[in-house]
Design a protein around this motif. Sequence first.
Motif, PDB file in Angstrom:
ATOM      1  N   TYR A 134      38.256  23.998-101.290  1.00 16.28           N
ATOM      2  CA  TYR A 134      37.398  25.175-101.209  1.00 16.28           C
ATOM      3  C   TYR A 134      38.110  26.275-100.426  1.00 16.28           C
ATOM      4  O   TYR A 134      39.003  26.010 -99.620  1.00 16.28           O
ATOM      5  CB  TYR A 134      36.087  24.844-100.500  1.00 16.28           C
ATOM      6  N   PHE A 135      37.706  27.501-100.652  1.00 11.27           N
ATOM      7  CA  PHE A 135      38.173  28.583 -99.803  1.00 11.27           C
ATOM      8  C   PHE A 135      37.553  28.413 -98.414  1.00 11.27           C
ATOM      9  O   PHE A 135      36.339  28.178 -98.306  1.00 11.27           O
ATOM     10  CB  PHE A 135      37.771  29.946-100.382  1.00 11.27           C
ATOM     11  N   PRO A 136      38.332  28.501 -97.364  1.00 13.37           N
ATOM     12  CA  PRO A 136      37.749  28.385 -96.015  1.00 13.37           C
ATOM     13  C   PRO A 136      36.892  29.605 -95.700  1.00 13.37           C
ATOM     14  O   PRO A 136      37.349  30.742 -95.817  1.00 13.37           O
ATOM     15  CB  PRO A 136      38.984  28.311 -95.110  1.00 13.37           C
ATOM     16  N   THR A 137      35.640  29.371 -95.341  1.00 14.16           N
ATOM     17  CA  THR A 137      34.718  30.457 -95.034  1.00 14.16           C
ATOM     18  C   THR A 137      33.923  30.130 -93.780  1.00 14.16           C
ATOM     19  O   THR A 137      33.767  28.958 -93.412  1.00 14.16           O
ATOM     20  CB  THR A 137      33.725  30.704 -96.186  1.00 14.16           C
ATOM     21  N   LEU A 138      33.393  31.163 -93.147  1.00 11.06           N
ATOM     22  CA  LEU A 138      32.575  30.980 -91.955  1.00 11.06           C
ATOM     23  C   LEU A 138      31.280  30.252 -92.297  1.00 11.06           C
ATOM     24  O   LEU A 138      30.835  29.369 -91.554  1.00 11.06           O
ATOM     25  CB  LEU A 138      32.264  32.338 -91.325  1.00 11.06           C
ATOM     26  N   SER A 139      30.669  30.583 -93.426  1.00  9.48           N
ATOM     27  CA  SER A 139      29.398  29.958 -93.796  1.00  9.48           C
ATOM     28  C   SER A 139      29.548  28.450 -93.984  1.00  9.48           C
ATOM     29  O   SER A 139      28.695  27.662 -93.556  1.00  9.48           O
ATOM     30  CB  SER A 139      28.845  30.595 -95.070  1.00  9.48           C
ATOM     31  N   GLU A 140      30.661  28.032 -94.606  1.00 14.40           N
ATOM     32  CA  GLU A 140      30.861  26.600 -94.802  1.00 14.40           C
ATOM     33  C   GLU A 140      31.055  25.886 -93.473  1.00 14.40           C
ATOM     34  O   GLU A 140      30.535  24.791 -93.251  1.00 14.40           O
ATOM     35  CB  GLU A 140      32.077  26.367 -95.706  1.00 14.40           C
ATOM     36  N   LYS A 141      31.809  26.500 -92.554  1.00 10.06           N
ATOM     37  CA  LYS A 141      32.077  25.868 -91.263  1.00 10.06           C
ATOM     38  C   LYS A 141      30.815  25.761 -90.419  1.00 10.06           C
ATOM     39  O   LYS A 141      30.601  24.763 -89.723  1.00 10.06           O
ATOM     40  CB  LYS A 141      33.155  26.638 -90.514  1.00 10.06           C
ATOM     41  N   LEU A 142      29.969  26.773 -90.483  1.00 10.35           N
ATOM     42  CA  LEU A 142      28.772  26.772 -89.651  1.00 10.35           C
ATOM     43  C   LEU A 142      27.641  25.954 -90.263  1.00 10.35           C
ATOM     44  O   LEU A 142      26.899  25.265 -89.544  1.00 10.35           O
ATOM     45  CB  LEU A 142      28.299  28.210 -89.420  1.00 10.35           C
ATOM     46  N   LEU A 143      27.471  26.012 -91.582  1.00  7.39           N
ATOM     47  CA  LEU A 143      26.330  25.385 -92.239  1.00  7.39           C
ATOM     48  C   LEU A 143      26.649  24.020 -92.837  1.00  7.39           C
ATOM     49  O   LEU A 143      25.745  23.208 -93.037  1.00  7.39           O
ATOM     50  CB  LEU A 143      25.786  26.312 -93.332  1.00  7.39           C
ATOM     51  N   GLY A 144      27.917  23.780 -93.132  1.00  2.00           N
ATOM     52  CA  GLY A 144      28.295  22.524 -93.762  1.00  2.00           C
ATOM     53  C   GLY A 144      28.340  22.643 -95.274  1.00  2.00           C
ATOM     54  O   GLY A 144      27.682  23.499 -95.871  1.00  2.00           O
ATOM     55  N   GLN A 145      29.110  21.779 -95.915  1.00  4.25           N
ATOM     56  CA  GLN A 145      29.314  21.856 -97.360  1.00  4.25           C
ATOM     57  C   GLN A 145      28.045  21.586 -98.148  1.00  4.25           C
ATOM     58  O   GLN A 145      27.803  22.211 -99.186  1.00  4.25           O
ATOM     59  CB  GLN A 145      30.412  20.876 -97.767  1.00  4.25           C
ATOM     60  N   ALA A 146      27.215  20.677 -97.667  1.00  4.42           N
ATOM     61  CA  ALA A 146      25.995  20.347 -98.408  1.00  4.42           C
ATOM     62  C   ALA A 146      25.070  21.552 -98.524  1.00  4.42           C
ATOM     63  O   ALA A 146      24.462  21.778 -99.573  1.00  4.42           O
ATOM     64  CB  ALA A 146      25.273  19.191 -97.723  1.00  4.42           C
ATOM     65  N   VAL A 147      24.979  22.344 -97.460  1.00  2.00           N
ATOM     66  CA  VAL A 147      24.093  23.503 -97.469  1.00  2.00           C
ATOM     67  C   VAL A 147      24.648  24.603 -98.361  1.00  2.00           C
ATOM     68  O   VAL A 147      23.937  25.151 -99.212  1.00  2.00           O
ATOM     69  CB  VAL A 147      23.869  24.026 -96.032  1.00  2.00           C
ATOM     70  N   VAL A 148      25.927  24.947 -98.181  1.00  2.32           N
ATOM     71  CA  VAL A 148      26.494  26.035 -98.983  1.00  2.32           C
ATOM     72  C   VAL A 148      26.589  25.646-100.452  1.00  2.32           C
ATOM     73  O   VAL A 148      26.524  26.503-101.333  1.00  2.32           O
ATOM     74  CB  VAL A 148      27.879  26.462 -98.437  1.00  2.32           C
TER      75      VAL A 148
END
Length: 320
Positions: A134-148
Motif C-alpha cells: 500500500y502507499f504509506p499514508t497518515l490515515s492508515e498508520k493512525l486508523l489501521g488497515q482494517a478501518v481504511v
Amino acid sequence: MKVSIIILNYNSSGHTQDCIASIREQTQIADYEIVVVDNGSQTEDFGRLYSLTKLPFLKLIRSRVNLGFAGGNMLGLQHVDPASLYYFFLNNDCQLLDDVCSRLYAFMEENKSVGVCTGQAINRTNDHEPSFNYFPTLSEKLLGQAVVRWFNPADYLPRWQKYREPVRVPVVTGSALFVRSLAYWQVGGFDPAYFLYCEEEDLCRRLREREWKAMLVPDVRFRHLGGGSTRKNLLIEKEYYISLFYYFRKNETLLKQVSLQFFYTLKVGRKAFKSSHFAQLAWFILRGSPGRESLRYRQGLTVISSQSVDHQLTISLQPL
C-alpha cells in the motif's frame, strides 16, 4: 528488444548466477537481454560474475560505488537496447518458476492501460508471499488497515489473499517489477535520491498520477528468497526511515509530515526499554531522519590490488 532484464549484484554473486540460470531455463521469448549491474561489490565477488560475459544476450556492468537500488537500476538502463518495450527489474535473490517474461509481456500487450505489473511471489518454503503493498499514508498508520479498507477497499486489498485473476493493486513489489518503458520514462523513472527503500512506492505513485495502472498477475510465479544482499541492523533501519520520510516530504503536506514523524517516534520509542537500539532509532526519527546519515555517505574507499579482475578502484559499503 521486447524485454530488458536488469539485475543488481552486491556481494551476492551466487544469488545472481542462480537468478540468471532460472531466466535461461524458463524464458521462451526470443527477444530479451539481461544487464547485470555490479553495485560496488568486493573484488572477489565481482570476479565470480565474469563467466556470465560468455552469454551473448548478457552485459555485465560495474559501478565503482554502491549507487543503491534506484541508482544502480538507472545505470543499467543506460546499457539496454534503446528500443526495448519493457523493463524487468528483478532482484538477484529471485528465481523464475514460470515463463515470467513472456507471460507478463503478453499481458501488458493485451492491456495497454497497464504501466507496471508483477507476478506472484513464493518464498523459500513454497508458501505464498505478498507481491504488492500500500502507499504509506497518515490515515492508515493512525486508523489501521482494517478501518481504511472499509472506506477505500480498492487501495487496501488483503495482501495475503491468494488471487486467481489479475487484480489492480496500489504498489507492485520491487523484487520483480515489470514496467512499460513508455510509462517509465514518461514519469522520469526511479528517483535516485532513494538509496534502498520506497523506490517502488514512489514510482507507482507517479505512474498512477499519469493514470497508468499497476497490476498483480497471480498465475505467473517467481521465488523470492529474501535477504540476498542486505542484513538488518541499526544502519539499515535508519536507511528505511530516511527513504520513508523523503517520500513523505515529496508527497505529503507539512502538517502530515510532522504528524507522521511523531507517530513513528512513539511507535519505535515505546520499545526503547527493551533495547538501546530502539532508543537510538526513535531519536533518529525525532530528528527528522536526516539524509546526511545515509549509508550512501558511509562508503569507505579501498584499493584493489594489481592482480584484481579489473585493476581499478572500487567502493565497499562499510560503516566508517
